[in-house]
Scaffold this active site. Sequence first.
Site, PDB file in Angstrom:
ATOM      1  N   CYS A 134       0.807  -1.235   0.000  1.00  0.00           N
ATOM      2  CA  CYS A 134       0.000   0.000   0.000  1.00  0.00           C
ATOM      3  C   CYS A 134       0.830   1.271   0.000  1.00  0.00           C
ATOM      4  O   CYS A 134       0.283   2.362  -0.162  1.00  0.00           O
ATOM      5  CB  CYS A 134      -0.955  -0.008   1.188  1.00  0.00           C
ATOM      6  SG  CYS A 134      -1.830  -1.571   1.346  1.00  0.00           S
TER       7      CYS A 134
ATOM      8  N   HIS B   7      -3.526   7.839   5.926  1.00  0.00           N
ATOM      9  CA  HIS B   7      -3.661   6.525   5.279  1.00  0.00           C
ATOM     10  C   HIS B   7      -5.086   6.015   5.541  1.00  0.00           C
ATOM     11  O   HIS B   7      -5.774   5.615   4.624  1.00  0.00           O
ATOM     12  CB  HIS B   7      -2.598   5.578   5.839  1.00  0.00           C
ATOM     13  CG  HIS B   7      -2.559   4.238   5.186  1.00  0.00           C
ATOM     14  ND1 HIS B   7      -2.640   4.077   3.824  1.00  0.00           N
ATOM     15  CD2 HIS B   7      -2.436   2.992   5.701  1.00  0.00           C
ATOM     16  CE1 HIS B   7      -2.571   2.780   3.531  1.00  0.00           C
ATOM     17  NE2 HIS B   7      -2.453   2.098   4.654  1.00  0.00           N
TER      18      HIS B   7
ATOM     19  N   GLU C 253      -2.169   4.624  13.328  1.00  0.00           N
ATOM     20  CA  GLU C 253      -1.820   5.874  12.642  1.00  0.00           C
ATOM     21  C   GLU C 253      -2.167   7.086  13.499  1.00  0.00           C
ATOM     22  O   GLU C 253      -1.402   8.053  13.570  1.00  0.00           O
ATOM     23  CB  GLU C 253      -2.536   5.966  11.295  1.00  0.00           C
ATOM     24  CG  GLU C 253      -2.138   7.232  10.524  1.00  0.00           C
ATOM     25  CD  GLU C 253      -2.772   7.332   9.142  1.00  0.00           C
ATOM     26  OE1 GLU C 253      -3.724   6.593   8.857  1.00  0.00           O
ATOM     27  OE2 GLU C 253      -2.298   8.164   8.345  1.00  0.00           O
TER      28      GLU C 253
ATOM     29  N   LYS D  75     -10.254   7.307   1.822  1.00  0.00           N
ATOM     30  CA  LYS D  75     -10.502   5.983   1.233  1.00  0.00           C
ATOM     31  C   LYS D  75     -11.982   5.593   1.311  1.00  0.00           C
ATOM     32  O   LYS D  75     -12.409   4.647   0.642  1.00  0.00           O
ATOM     33  CB  LYS D  75      -9.610   4.939   1.903  1.00  0.00           C
ATOM     34  CG  LYS D  75      -8.133   5.120   1.529  1.00  0.00           C
ATOM     35  CD  LYS D  75      -7.245   4.016   2.058  1.00  0.00           C
ATOM     36  CE  LYS D  75      -5.816   4.118   1.538  1.00  0.00           C
ATOM     37  NZ  LYS D  75      -5.019   5.198   2.120  1.00  0.00           N
TER      38      LYS D  75
ATOM     39  N   HIS E  15      -9.818   1.639  -1.044  1.00  0.00           N
ATOM     40  CA  HIS E  15      -8.374   1.527  -0.852  1.00  0.00           C
ATOM     41  C   HIS E  15      -7.779   0.956  -2.132  1.00  0.00           C
ATOM     42  O   HIS E  15      -7.950  -0.220  -2.438  1.00  0.00           O
ATOM     43  CB  HIS E  15      -8.072   0.624   0.341  1.00  0.00           C
ATOM     44  CG  HIS E  15      -6.615   0.598   0.724  1.00  0.00           C
ATOM     45  ND1 HIS E  15      -5.639   1.185  -0.048  1.00  0.00           N
ATOM     46  CD2 HIS E  15      -5.985   0.056   1.796  1.00  0.00           C
ATOM     47  CE1 HIS E  15      -4.456   1.001   0.534  1.00  0.00           C
ATOM     48  NE2 HIS E  15      -4.642   0.324   1.653  1.00  0.00           N
TER      49      HIS E  15
ATOM     50  N   PHE F  72       1.811  -3.422   3.982  1.00  0.00           N
ATOM     51  CA  PHE F  72       2.239  -4.730   4.503  1.00  0.00           C
ATOM     52  C   PHE F  72       3.768  -4.744   4.614  1.00  0.00           C
ATOM     53  O   PHE F  72       4.464  -4.076   3.850  1.00  0.00           O
ATOM     54  CB  PHE F  72       1.855  -5.842   3.526  1.00  0.00           C
ATOM     55  CG  PHE F  72       0.444  -6.334   3.658  1.00  0.00           C
ATOM     56  CD1 PHE F  72      -0.418  -5.835   4.614  1.00  0.00           C
ATOM     57  CD2 PHE F  72      -0.015  -7.346   2.810  1.00  0.00           C
ATOM     58  CE1 PHE F  72      -1.712  -6.314   4.714  1.00  0.00           C
ATOM     59  CE2 PHE F  72      -1.313  -7.825   2.913  1.00  0.00           C
ATOM     60  CZ  PHE F  72      -2.157  -7.307   3.860  1.00  0.00           C
TER      61      PHE F  72
END
Lengths: 243, 404
Positions: free
Chosen positions: B166, B295, B306, B324, B329, B388
């Site tokens: 991502c 994010h 976050e 998002k 996403h 990830f």
Amino acid sequence: MRFSVLGVGTSFVESAMAETHGFADCDMNSQLLSPRLRRRMSSATRLALTAGERACADANVDVSSVPSVFASIAGEIKVTDTLCRNIAGRDFPLSPTQFHNSVHNTAAGYWSMVTKNKHAAQALGAGENTWVMGLLESCCQLRSLTDKVLLICYEEAAPEPLVMGEQISDCAVAMLLGIPSDKKRSVCIYQQRVEHAGASTELWSPVSAALALAKAVRHPQNSSKLPISSTAHGWYAEVVHGE
Amino acid sequence: MKQLSQSIPITAYSAVTACGLGNTPLYMALESGKNCLQPLELFHIDIPTCVGEVREVLPEISESLRRFDTRNARLALATLNCEKGSVRHAVMHAIEQYGADRIGVVIGTSTSGMYETELAYEYFRDKQHMPESFDFLNQHAWGATADYLKYELGLSGPAYAISTACSSSSKAIASAQRLIASGVCDAVLAGGVDSLCRLTLYGFSSLELLSEKPCTPLDKNRQGINLGEGGALLLLEKPDSQHADRPHLLGCGESSDAYHMTAPHPDGLGAQQAMHIALTQAGLSTKEIDYVNLHATGTVMNDASEMKAIKAIFQSGVKCSGTKGITGHTLGAAGAIESIISLLALECGMMPGTAGLTEADTAFQYDVMGASETTASVRTVMSNNFGFGGNNASLIFGQYADNG
């Protein structure tokens, strides 16, 4: 562009192949990995981590201290094959572990975890130009961000429906690169333009180019101009003799 | 550590998202907080979820480049063609100015041509061989979309893909900055392209991270993510007085959590490090950041981690939201799409809100924006994306060069 090579490491799935290339005792059993982790990892990730560990040891550099660039055409191609077969066979649910181990930065992620390395980790791919683009990305990092960077080029053998051709695979080459210095083994890379070159039909192997450069760095007296991309792209490397 | 001294102008940008083809439909959705998440139409899945799907007909790949033909390549082509071809025209102008060999391409992707590979495996299952049209190197391999754009535009500089899940296209933009700052390229087409496919939908479903309903990032009742697809392309050029009035990339920060393959560090230490590096490189204090595009994926753990990081870095508060819930996403394209959202915020003085937010999670102990706000003074924006493998990237954009 010029950089110094502070350390080199290689790893191979097959010991016979390692010997053929003049890198005996270069298995893929990294000391960083527990037997449990080794079982969970693909050969791609094990190859990359083991070569990276060896390059750091060769350079006498702490594995946690440098940013990294992982370069591979296809990355976790065996896990990808398994998941694609599962999907085609409607064999759901997919394994969550296999899924997160299918990302291209799987090796980079495990590297940062097992070495406790919190620096930037890059995962790139550029087909036949994967090795030279990895070198370029690393050179840019050396010019702008860092004094040292670990570059690892790796490729595991692709399973049958995804086989790319007769290219070398199941091995990894890592180089701990530093800013150019007169006192260290240095390498110069450059591009010689080819006019009207069509797309090549043969798959050109990045990891075999990396192996050739690793050999040239070890034995600079025998080295000359080495191709590091397909002829159509015209990238070459030359080892510059240090003091 | 060495620091880049150059801020890099962005001379053209456009995005294709579930909101539509181009920046205008994206801007309108951002301003109104309209979610563009709907049930999947592209193919059948057994999972109840919504997606940010690009439903417009995508342009066809030209005959001579048919070997690259994938949904990813078509999304990339749609991104070049939208906004009356503004990015394509800017690249053509750059070719005249610098030469085709001085222009690079760096594309973030997490799927590449996986959608076509899945179809090829269905064929393989029935016929025991792959279809004639399947081209591993030019469709499936990570570099395929970057190479496609290189040939479509007649470029001959460096071309590669970054694939760090991502954070892929945030890091592609950071690589583009370095290629220019190092003098390797005079201009770089950077961005991200990802397409919906079975692997990511079933994979995130296996991880129990998909939301059935349209996702609600940052909400106290958030239930996971919705996947999306799209393309976003930005042309970065070397600093020059002719580009002084263009928005600039001021700083990039990248880090690794060194913690877990899928779970973020609970205190967001890696995210903090990425934001800190970006601020240092931009030469800005936290007080000088006007807005943060988070994010904010919508998973319980990601958003909590976050927000702890945001609270630690921006102790006196900052306007922040996640988008998002509008686009879905888009994984490998998220960094580039949200970079364009950040640029729209700068150029239009509009900070988007967080679509779907009913009540922010009180555990954050931090204000997040629900509705969009229009103001005359958005001068600097930070954009975060974390992937990830604990792979983090934070970018800072400013209205002008020299730190705004």
